[in-house]
Every structure is written in structure tokens, then in C-alpha cells.
Scaffold this motif. Structure first.
Motif, mmCIF file in Angstrom:
data_model
loop_
_atom_site.group_PDB
_atom_site.id
_atom_site.type_symbol
_atom_site.label_atom_id
_atom_site.label_comp_id
_atom_site.label_asym_id
_atom_site.label_seq_id
_atom_site.Cartn_x
_atom_site.Cartn_y
_atom_site.Cartn_z
ATOM 1 N N GLU A 225 0.848 -1.202 0.000
ATOM 2 C CA GLU A 225 0.000 0.000 0.000
ATOM 3 C C GLU A 225 0.877 1.244 0.000
ATOM 4 O OE1 GLU A 225 -2.899 -0.198 3.191
ATOM 5 O OE2 GLU A 225 -3.952 -1.779 2.091
ATOM 6 N N THR A 226 1.948 1.225 0.843
ATOM 7 C CA THR A 226 2.856 2.375 0.909
ATOM 8 C C THR A 226 3.492 2.595 -0.465
ATOM 9 O OG1 THR A 226 3.381 1.535 3.103
ATOM 10 C CG2 THR A 226 4.725 3.361 2.318
ATOM 11 N N LEU A 227 3.914 1.495 -1.093
ATOM 12 C CA LEU A 227 4.543 1.626 -2.418
ATOM 13 C C LEU A 227 3.555 2.193 -3.435
ATOM 14 C CD1 LEU A 227 6.676 -1.624 -2.708
ATOM 15 C CD2 LEU A 227 7.515 0.710 -2.781
ATOM 16 N N GLN A 228 2.282 1.744 -3.304
ATOM 17 C CA GLN A 228 1.274 2.266 -4.245
ATOM 18 C C GLN A 228 1.060 3.756 -4.031
ATOM 19 O OE1 GLN A 228 -2.131 -0.341 -3.815
ATOM 20 N NE2 GLN A 228 -1.864 -1.073 -5.894
ATOM 21 N N ASP A 229 1.119 4.168 -2.742
ATOM 22 C CA ASP A 229 0.952 5.600 -2.442
ATOM 23 C C ASP A 229 2.085 6.413 -3.054
ATOM 24 O OD1 ASP A 229 -1.302 5.012 -1.140
ATOM 25 O OD2 ASP A 229 -0.451 5.063 0.898
ATOM 26 N N LEU A 238 7.511 -1.108 -12.545
ATOM 27 C CA LEU A 238 7.449 -1.379 -11.108
ATOM 28 C C LEU A 238 6.042 -1.102 -10.567
ATOM 29 C CD1 LEU A 238 9.593 -2.454 -9.285
ATOM 30 C CD2 LEU A 238 10.028 -0.144 -8.469
ATOM 31 N N SER A 239 5.455 -0.035 -11.044
ATOM 32 C CA SER A 239 4.121 0.338 -10.549
ATOM 33 C C SER A 239 3.093 -0.743 -10.926
ATOM 34 C CB SER A 239 3.793 1.729 -11.099
ATOM 35 O OG SER A 239 2.516 1.806 -11.558
ATOM 36 N N ASN A 240 3.234 -1.271 -12.152
ATOM 37 C CA ASN A 240 2.346 -2.369 -12.579
ATOM 38 C C ASN A 240 2.560 -3.619 -11.712
ATOM 39 O OD1 ASN A 240 0.426 -3.600 -14.157
ATOM 40 N ND2 ASN A 240 1.963 -4.437 -15.552
ATOM 41 N N VAL A 242 3.715 -3.722 -8.646
ATOM 42 C CA VAL A 242 3.187 -3.502 -7.289
ATOM 43 C C VAL A 242 1.673 -3.709 -7.283
ATOM 44 C CG1 VAL A 242 2.804 -1.735 -5.516
ATOM 45 C CG2 VAL A 242 5.063 -2.002 -6.546
ATOM 46 N N ARG A 243 0.996 -3.230 -8.327
ATOM 47 C CA ARG A 243 -0.463 -3.370 -8.403
ATOM 48 C C ARG A 243 -0.850 -4.860 -8.431
ATOM 49 N NH1 ARG A 243 -1.485 0.538 -12.162
ATOM 50 N NH2 ARG A 243 -0.892 -0.704 -13.457
ATOM 51 N N GLN A 244 -0.097 -5.580 -9.251
ATOM 52 C CA GLN A 244 -0.406 -7.027 -9.355
ATOM 53 C C GLN A 244 -0.103 -7.768 -8.057
ATOM 54 O OE1 GLN A 244 0.676 -9.319 -12.662
ATOM 55 N NE2 GLN A 244 0.270 -7.684 -14.138
ATOM 56 N N MET A 245 1.011 -7.396 -7.421
ATOM 57 C CA MET A 245 1.363 -8.030 -6.140
ATOM 58 C C MET A 245 0.285 -7.743 -5.104
ATOM 59 S SD MET A 245 5.394 -7.242 -6.234
ATOM 60 C CE MET A 245 5.813 -7.392 -4.532
ATOM 61 N N TYR A 246 -0.209 -6.503 -5.128
ATOM 62 C CA TYR A 246 -1.244 -6.124 -4.160
ATOM 63 C C TYR A 246 -2.522 -6.962 -4.405
ATOM 64 C CZ TYR A 246 -4.248 -3.389 -1.181
ATOM 65 O OH TYR A 246 -5.105 -3.016 -0.178
ATOM 66 N N ALA A 247 -2.869 -7.101 -5.702
ATOM 67 C CA ALA A 247 -4.081 -7.887 -6.042
ATOM 68 C C ALA A 247 -3.918 -9.331 -5.575
ATOM 69 C CB ALA A 247 -4.326 -7.832 -7.537
ATOM 70 N N GLN A 248 -2.719 -9.885 -5.741
ATOM 71 C CA GLN A 248 -2.494 -11.284 -5.344
ATOM 72 C C GLN A 248 -2.519 -11.449 -3.818
ATOM 73 O OE1 GLN A 248 -2.589 -13.926 -7.265
ATOM 74 N NE2 GLN A 248 -2.930 -12.521 -8.972
ATOM 75 N N THR A 249 -1.949 -10.452 -3.097
ATOM 76 C CA THR A 249 -1.988 -10.567 -1.618
ATOM 77 C C THR A 249 -3.433 -10.460 -1.139
ATOM 78 O OG1 THR A 249 -1.369 -8.251 -1.553
ATOM 79 C CG2 THR A 249 0.312 -9.808 -0.850
ATOM 80 N N GLU A 250 -4.213 -9.648 -1.841
ATOM 81 C CA GLU A 250 -5.627 -9.522 -1.469
ATOM 82 C C GLU A 250 -6.340 -10.866 -1.672
ATOM 83 O OE1 GLU A 250 -7.773 -6.504 -3.598
ATOM 84 O OE2 GLU A 250 -8.281 -5.551 -1.704
ATOM 85 N N ARG A 251 -6.001 -11.534 -2.772
ATOM 86 C CA ARG A 251 -6.588 -12.850 -3.068
ATOM 87 C C ARG A 251 -6.204 -13.856 -1.975
ATOM 88 N NH1 ARG A 251 -8.264 -16.582 -6.992
ATOM 89 N NH2 ARG A 251 -6.769 -18.281 -7.060
ATOM 90 N N MET A 252 -4.922 -13.788 -1.591
ATOM 91 C CA MET A 252 -4.462 -14.705 -0.543
ATOM 92 C C MET A 252 -5.157 -14.409 0.781
ATOM 93 S SD MET A 252 -0.462 -15.394 -0.968
ATOM 94 C CE MET A 252 -0.162 -16.436 0.424
ATOM 95 N N GLN A 253 -5.324 -13.120 1.040
ATOM 96 C CA GLN A 253 -6.000 -12.710 2.277
ATOM 97 C C GLN A 253 -7.431 -13.275 2.309
ATOM 98 O OE1 GLN A 253 -4.598 -9.941 4.489
ATOM 99 N NE2 GLN A 253 -6.006 -11.024 5.842
ATOM 100 N N ASN A 254 -8.112 -13.187 1.151
ATOM 101 C CA ASN A 254 -9.484 -13.723 1.070
ATOM 102 C C ASN A 254 -9.485 -15.226 1.315
ATOM 103 O OD1 ASN A 254 -10.571 -11.273 0.506
ATOM 104 N ND2 ASN A 254 -10.566 -11.548 -1.721
ATOM 105 N N LEU A 255 -8.477 -15.900 0.732
ATOM 106 C CA LEU A 255 -8.377 -17.352 0.889
ATOM 107 C C LEU A 255 -8.182 -17.715 2.361
ATOM 108 C CD1 LEU A 255 -7.885 -20.235 -0.279
ATOM 109 C CD2 LEU A 255 -5.503 -19.648 -0.456
ATOM 110 N N VAL A 256 -7.256 -16.999 3.003
ATOM 111 C CA VAL A 256 -6.972 -17.272 4.417
ATOM 112 C C VAL A 256 -8.215 -16.974 5.268
ATOM 113 C CG1 VAL A 256 -5.641 -16.358 6.364
ATOM 114 C CG2 VAL A 256 -4.489 -16.977 4.243
ATOM 115 N N ASP A 257 -8.893 -15.867 4.968
ATOM 116 C CA ASP A 257 -10.104 -15.522 5.737
ATOM 117 C C ASP A 257 -11.168 -16.610 5.582
ATOM 118 O OD1 ASP A 257 -8.921 -13.241 6.570
ATOM 119 O OD2 ASP A 257 -9.978 -11.890 5.192
ATOM 120 N N ASP A 258 -11.357 -17.085 4.319
ATOM 121 C CA ASP A 258 -12.371 -18.114 4.068
ATOM 122 C C ASP A 258 -12.012 -19.420 4.771
ATOM 123 O OD1 ASP A 258 -13.945 -16.465 2.673
ATOM 124 O OD2 ASP A 258 -13.643 -17.367 0.698
#
Ligand code: ADP
Length: 444
Positions: A225-229, A238-240, A242-258
Motif C-alpha cells: 500500500e505504501t509503495l502504491q501511495d 514497477l508500478s504495474n 506492485v499493483r499485481q502483487m497487491y491484487a495477489q496478496t488480497e486474493r491470498m488474504q481472502n483465501l486465508v479468511d475463508d
């Protein structure tokens, strides 16, 4: 010459002899009487001998005789012999059946019409604690677990009931009843201790891994998030990234939450209360409708205002998953109908869409963990494959069932059937008066 003809011939010859002798001596009548008497005594003697032979079991070789009596002895003797052979064969089959069921690793108990024990094998005696002397006793008087008594009474034996062994609480048993014949039932109990242990280990492993992944994921997301800011200072590549890495961590977060939610649904104690389902549905539909893409797509129909006993958090997860799937797997402007209604047997929440539908072969599998249907879609729909598994487990905690009907290419209907017995009385019904019967959320 037939046997009866022979009998008549010899009787006739004797009569002729008496006739001749009577003619010669003039004593026809006394001689005829004498002959009749002799024949009578002979038959009485034969009947008596036959009765004694039968009385003694008719097993030994029959006495020497002639004529029709010999035939009678011969046929009865043959019948007895074949009956003996049949009995021996049957006894052998019964013995083999007994020996094989005695050797079964599972407990087997034959129950009569009134749940009385008719027969039990060795394993039943060791794992269910039944004794030889318990024959004739009603099994609910001996295995007194309430869930077992409920299961036995219910008459619905599609699934097994899981119980601890009455003699050793460390042993877990899967008990199942199979009906057969006229009112007879076979109770089978299988030792599933190892299976349950492994299942517990799997649950613990998933729970621990998911839990351990949370912290590193939060840290990674924070940095990303800091890098995106700081986007201005990054190169386009690099910006692309970071965006993709962020999307993937979000996916992982959803998986872990589920995964954590599934573990909670599987393991946590139930904490129930009377849930205002109409209010809960109104809230869920409003939240989904407020999201830009779904504005105006959801129709909520509240045909009943009943509340049910349940857990708000798990019901919320189940309903939200069904609604989000209906929105996700149908065209962007297609309507989705959410309905809460009551029938004679159940209170039902249905979520109906006009989306792509599900093939009949996939329907039984969609609620398995990580099962996703591979469809050639122009747009890849994000998902993990845990949504319907969460719905299934949440419903199991409410003794409810998920019914899926679908027409490929036309749409699907997912309905949650709650038993009528789950209906509860709300503390106050002041709020209910204000809850509309039907909400078109696009009106808001
Ligand atoms: P996810 O949506 O994350 O893939 P789910 O467990 O919620 O996981 O659903 C499993 C699969 O069932 C989905 O991948 C999808 O193919 C299918 N599915 C679920 N809901 C619907 C629906 N309303 N219409 C069509 N297909 C659906």
C-alpha cells in the motif's frame, strides 16, 4: 402291475379261496368273517408299527414289509432323508453366516420391530458393551446417548450418527441402521477413531497455517500500500508489478479468511439466538446493492416475517455468499431475486438468478472445497471455490439443507431449507410492522 392292483388282486384271491373252502365245508360266512378279521388285525398291526417308527424319528432303516406298506415306508423314509440333507445344508449356511459376521471388524446388531436386540456379533459386544444376556432388551435402554435415540426414532437412516463408544470414550463410532425384511433392522457400528483423528489433524493444520499466514500477509499488504501511495516515484513496470502483487496478496488474504471461517464453522460451539432474518436479508441486500456494479439488480421479497434460531455470523456468511455468487455468475444487468418464505415443511431462503446456470453433473460437486467450474468465459470471474463450502457448513450448523436447481444457460436457484422447528418468537415485533413485504433495492 401297479401296487394297488396287486393289493386288490391278493384280496380278491383270498376271497375266492374262502368262497371255495366255504362251498366245500358249508362254512362260508364264518370263514369270510375270519378272513376279514385277519385282514383287520394285519392292518392294525401295520399302522401301529408305522406310528412307532415315525414316533422314534423315522430315522432308522424302516422294518421289512410288503405291498402298499413297503411303498409308504419307502416314500416317508426318502422325504425324511432329503429333509435331513436340507437341514444340514441350511445349518451350514447359518454357521458360515454366523462365523463371518462374528469375524466382522464392525459391530452388527439385528433389531426387532420394537428396537429389541435379536442378535449381536462379537464386536458389538466389545465396542457397544452388549452382553449375551441383553438379547430381547430394547437397545435405547442400553445405549442411552440422546443423539442415538433421536436417530433411531427418526427412521431416516441415510447418514450415520457419530457417537463415542459406551465402553471407551476414546473410541469414536459411526453408527448406521439398515432396514430389511418385515420390520427388521441391522445396526452397524464402525470404528472411525483414526479417521476422526486425521480429520481433526487436517482441520488443526489448516487453521494453524491460515492463522500463521495472516501476519506476514498484513505486513506485505502494508508495504505494498505504501509503495502504491508512492506511485509517482516508481517506473511504469514497477508500478504495474506492485499493483499485481497487491491484487495477489488480497486474493491470498481472502483465501486465508475463508479457510479460517470454514474452520470456525466446523469446530466452534454453536451459540444460537433468535435471528431476525428479514432484517438481516434487508441489510445484506442493501450492502450488495450499494456497490456500484449491482445497483438496481436485487429484488428482495419477504413473504414471511418469521425469525429463526441460529447464529447471525454464519447465516450472514451463507446468505452473502449466495447473493454474491448470483450477482457474479450472471450478466451485469441481470436481476437477482432473494425470497424469504414458508411452506408446510420448511422456512426457505431462495436466491434466484438469470445467469449462466450449472450443468447437472456439476451440481453435486459445487459445494466441495475448491471446486470451480471451468467455463470458457470472456471475463475471468475471480473466486477461490470456498463460498459454497462455507454455505454448506453454515447450514449444517442450523440443521438446514442447501437445494440447488439450475437450467444451463437460463439461471440457477440456490435455496436454504430451515426446519419449521427452528422458527422462534421475536422479543418485540415493533420493528416488523415497518419491514416492507417487497423491496426493490434499485428504488433507494
Ligand atoms: P467461487 O465463487 O469462489 O468460485 P463457490 O464455492 O462460491 O466458489 O462456487 C463454486 C462454483 O460454483 C463456482 O466456481 C461457480 O462455477 C459455481 N457457481 C456458484 N454459484 C453459481 C451461480 N449462482 N450460477 C452459476 N454458477 C455458480
Amino acid at each position: 402291475m401297479g401296487i394297488w392292483q396287486k393289493e386288490f388282486t391278493s384280496a380278491f384271491l383270498l376271497f375266492l379261496l374262502v368262497l371255495v373252502l366255504g362251498g366245500l365245508t358249508g362254512l362260508f360266512i364264518p370263514l369270510l368273517l375270519l378272513l376279514t378279521l385277519a385282514l383287520l388285525v394285519h392292518q392294525i398291526f401295520q399302522i401301529n408299527r408305522f406310528e412307532r417308527w415315525i414316533r422314534l424319528g423315522g430315522r432308522s432303516q424302516y422294518p421289512k414289509t410288503t405291498g402298499v406298506w413297503e411303498e409308504i415306508y419307502y416314500h416317508v423314509y426318502r422325504l425324511k432323508k432329503s429333509e435331513k440333507r436340507r437341514k444340514k445344508k441350511l445349518g451350514k449356511v447359518i454357521d458360515q453366516f454366523r462365523q463371518s459376521t462374528e469375524a466382522l471388524p464392525d459391530a452388527a446388531v439385528v433389531l426387532g420391530a420394537n428396537d429389541e436386540i435379536e442378535w449381536a456379533n462379537k464386536t458389538a459386544r466389545s465396542v457397544l458393551g452388549l452382553q449375551q444376556s441383553d438379547k430381547g432388551q430394547r437397545i435405547p435402554n442400553l445405549i442411552r446417548f440422546p443423539e442415538f435415540i433421536r436417530y433411531l426414532k427418526s427412521g431416516n437412516y441415510e447418514e450415520a450418527v457419530i457417537l463415542p463408544s459406551p465402553v471407551n470414550s476414546q473410541i469414536t463410532l459411526a453408527v448406521r441402521v439398515v432396514s430389511y425384511g418385515a420390520g427388521l433392522r441391522l445396526l452397524l457400528a464402525q470404528d472411525v477413531t483414526q479417521l476422526k483423528k486425521m480429520e481433526r489433524m487436517r482441520k488443526d493444520f489448516v487453521a494453524n497455517v491460515s492463522h500463521e499466514l495472516r501476519t506476514p500477509l498484513t505486513v506485505m499488504r502494508g508495504y505494498l500500500e505504501t509503495l502504491q501511495d508512492m506511485d509517482d516515484g516508481l517506473s511504469p513496470l514497477l508500478s504495474n508489478s506492485v499493483r499485481q502483487m497487491y491484487a495477489q496478496t488480497e486474493r491470498m488474504q481472502n483465501l486465508v479468511d475463508d479457510l479460517l471461517l470454514l474452520t470456525r464453522l466446523e469446530t466452534q460451539q454453536r451459540k444460537t439466538q433468535c435471528i431476525d432474518v428479514p432484517a438481516l436479508l434487508t441489510q445484506i441486500c442493501k450492502e450488495s446493492s450499494d456497490m456500484l456494479d449491482n445497483a438496481g439488480r436485487i429484488e428482495l421479497v419477504l413473504d414471511t416475517q418469521v425469525h429463526i434460531v441460529g447464529e447471525e455470523s454464519s447465516l450472514r456468511s451463507a446468505f452473502s455468499n449466495l447473493l454474491s455468487n448470483a450477482l457474479k455468475y450472471s450478466p451485469e444487468d441481470a436481476p437477482v431475486k432473494v425470497r424469504w418464505y414458508q411452506t408446510e415443511e420448511a422456512v426457505i431462503l431462495s436466491v434466484e438468478d438469470q445467469g449462466e446456470g450449472i450443468a447437472a453433473t456439476d451440481i453435486p460437486r459445487v459445494s466441495e472445497r475448491f471446486y470451480r467450474i471451468e467455463v470458457k468465459r470472456s471475463k475471468k470471474i475471480p473466486g477461490i471455490g470456498l463460498g459454497l463450502a462455507i454455505v454448506k457448513h453454515a447450514l449444517m450448523r442450523h440443521d438446514a439443507r442447501l437445494v440447488i436447481t439450475s437450467d444451463l444457460g437460463k439461471g440457477s436457484c440456490f435455496s436454504c431449507h430451515f426446519p419449521i422447528g427452528q422458527i422462534c418468537k421475536p422479543k418485540t415485533n415493533a420493528v416488523l410492522k415497518d419491514t416492507p413485504q417487497s423491496l426493490y433495492l434499485n428504488d433507494h
